[in-house]
Design an enzyme around this catalytic site. Structure first.
Site, PDB file in Angstrom:
ATOM      1  N   LYS A  21       8.168 120.028   5.553  1.00  0.00           N
ATOM      2  CA  LYS A  21       9.191 121.012   5.212  1.00  0.00           C
ATOM      3  C   LYS A  21       9.866 121.451   6.501  1.00  0.00           C
ATOM      4  CE  LYS A  21      10.304 122.930   1.245  1.00  0.00           C
ATOM      5  NZ  LYS A  21      10.022 122.208  -0.012  1.00  0.00           N
TER       6      LYS A  21
HETATM    7  N1  GLU Z   1      12.981 120.585  -1.706  1.00  0.00           N
HETATM    8  C1  GLU Z   1      12.506 119.848  -2.839  1.00  0.00           C
HETATM    9  C2  GLU Z   1      11.052 120.167  -3.088  1.00  0.00           C
HETATM   10  O1  GLU Z   1      10.560 121.164  -2.671  1.00  0.00           O
HETATM   11  C3  GLU Z   1      12.787 118.359  -2.732  1.00  0.00           C
HETATM   12  C4  GLU Z   1      12.176 117.663  -1.571  1.00  0.00           C
HETATM   13  C5  GLU Z   1      12.648 116.235  -1.422  1.00  0.00           C
HETATM   14  O2  GLU Z   1      13.442 115.787  -2.234  1.00  0.00           O
HETATM   15  O3  GLU Z   1      12.217 115.610  -0.455  1.00  0.00           O
HETATM   16  O4  GLU Z   1      10.369 119.470  -3.789  1.00  0.00           O
END
Ligand code: GLU
Length: 423
Positions: free
Chosen positions: A113
């Site tokens: 993240k």
């Molecule tokens: N931000 C989204 C999540 O928390 C998508 C992450 C992604 O597509 O890599 O799952």
């Protein structure tokens, strides 16, 4: 071990994620060495960087983060959030959740993240572009199609992904679409990625509703959030015959017991920037929204919105967690006692990262799939994961969150054990 207050990532959200992991690890009797490796992220980067405001001579400093939780499973994957209060602990907690989410739905990624501590709504488009490009430059050695692939999260969108892709590509000297997902289709973004999280949530609604005696047709749905996730969940819910009776975004909350006209609401939001003032609905407060009599509640915005304070007022029979970490541990226990079925975030919102995975595969192969192929493969993956979780939860008499975490953690632990320790 497990002294979270001695860790750099310590924060309320990191503690919650770590405690959640610990509780499940205990139940699973997880190997101690693996347990210690998994409670901490493998790589964390904290940067501060300057960006020019539109008043050229004025330069501000922002904090940026990127955390890769587990590098065992393949490249790492996870969104980047722009929010005024984001911190290392929050990003580390969300990276951990991404690990369990990817493992649960069977994607070949570890969790990651990123975040930038800014209020994206308080910046102009040009400022946002400069912040994004400089943040990308700061984390450029950490990301890449074989290393770590960012995507949108809270406060970021397709345009932000396009700027990241461009900045990375300028540095390589050629176009590298596979470095991020959630891009505009013109740049190798996947069709149906934008709607994927919302669609994925609603693909689970019929099976989940069946478990708690709710009929899909006419089911009263309340959605908190009308952005990347909530908006498409609302559209998909209306498509399957539910009545979306209330929604909330940053502008306020609105309610119509007969059901909101979701298509018209989406156009209203495009024109005015928020749900507030939509004709054909009454305005209500945030607390009233959570206390509405309804069948399905979908938190689809920020974390920690279902808390010890408001959980007792919740009337829904089913909670579909569209946001990451929307329910505090305390509230989770109360929902369980009340007999509310909670489909946990790592399962319920996995549609986003699943179509991100499809996008990455398509970019690497330069071969693009049809919308039908994407939507049907997404459905298949979501429903298979749901059934696996349901099956374990029934066999072991566990709530769905614990069962989902067990499956995710077990897969990662298994991979760690066979890879062994280097050197
Ligand atoms: N931000 C989204 C999540 O928390 C998508 C992450 C992604 O597509 O890599 O799952």
């Amino acid at each position: 071990m497990m002294l979270t207050d001695e860790m750099e990532w310590d924060s309320p959200m990191y503690r919650e994620a770590a405690n959640q992991f610990e509780n499940v690890a205990e139940l699973m009797n997880l190997d101690d060495n693996v347990r210690e490796r998994l409670i901490m992220p493998q790589r964390s980067l904290v940067v501060t960087f300057p960006y020019r405001t539109d008043e050229y001579s004025k330069v501000r400093t922002a904090f940026g983060y990127r955390v890769q939780h587990v590098l065992t499973m393949g490249p790492t994957k996870g969104g980047i959030r722009y929010a005024p209060d984001v911190n290392l602990g929050e990003v580390a907690a969300l990276a951990m959740l991404m690990t369990w989410k990817c493992a649960l739905v069977g994607l070949p990624f570890g969790g990651a993240k990123g975040g930038v501590r800014i209020d994206p709504h308080g910046l102009s488009r040009t400022e946002l572009q400069r912040v994004t490009r400089r943040y990308t430059a700061e984390v450029i050695n950490m990301i890449g199609p074989q290393k770590d692939i960012p995507a949108p999260d809270l406060g970021t969108d397709e345009q932000v992904m396009a700027w990241i892709m461009d900045t990375y590509s300028q540095n390589q000297g050629y176009a590298v679409p596979a470095v991020v997902t959630g891009k505009p289709p013109e740049l190798g973004g996947s069709v149906a990625r934008r709607e994927a999280t919302g669609r994925g949530i609603i693909s689970l609604l019929p099976s989940a509703a069946l478990r708690c005696g709710v009929g899909v047709d006419g089911a009263r749905v309340v959605i908190q959030g009308f952005g990347n996730v909530g908006r498409y969940a609302a559209i998909a819910a209306a498509e399957v015959g539910c009545r979306v009776i209330a929604v909330e975004d940053l502008s306020g909350a609105i309610h119509n017991g007969q059901g909101l006209e979701v298509g018209r609401l989406a156009r209203h939001v495009d024109l005015t920037g928020g749900v507030r003032g939509f004709s054909g609905a009454d305005s209500i407060s945030h607390d009233e929204l959570f206390a509405l009599e309804c069948d399905v509640l979908i938190p689809a915005a920020v974390g920690s919105v279902i808390t010890g304070e408001n959980v007792h007022s919740i009337e829904a029979k089913l909670v579909l967690e569209g946001a990451n970490n929307p329910t505090t541990l305390e509230a989770d226990r109360v929902l369980k006692d009340k007999g509310v079925l909670v489909v946990p975030d790592i399962l319920c919102n996995a549609g986003g990262v699943t179509v991100s995975y499809f996008e990455w595969v398509q970019d690497l192969q330069n071969y693009f799939w049809s919308e039908n192929e994407i939507v049907s493969r997404l459905r298949e993956i979501m429903i298979r994961a749901f059934e696996e979780v349901l099956d374990l939860s029934m066999r072991k008499k566990l709530d769905m969150r614990t069962a989902a975490l067990m499956i995710g953690i077990q897969r990662v632990a298994g991979a760690k054990l066979v890879r062994g320790v280097y050197p």
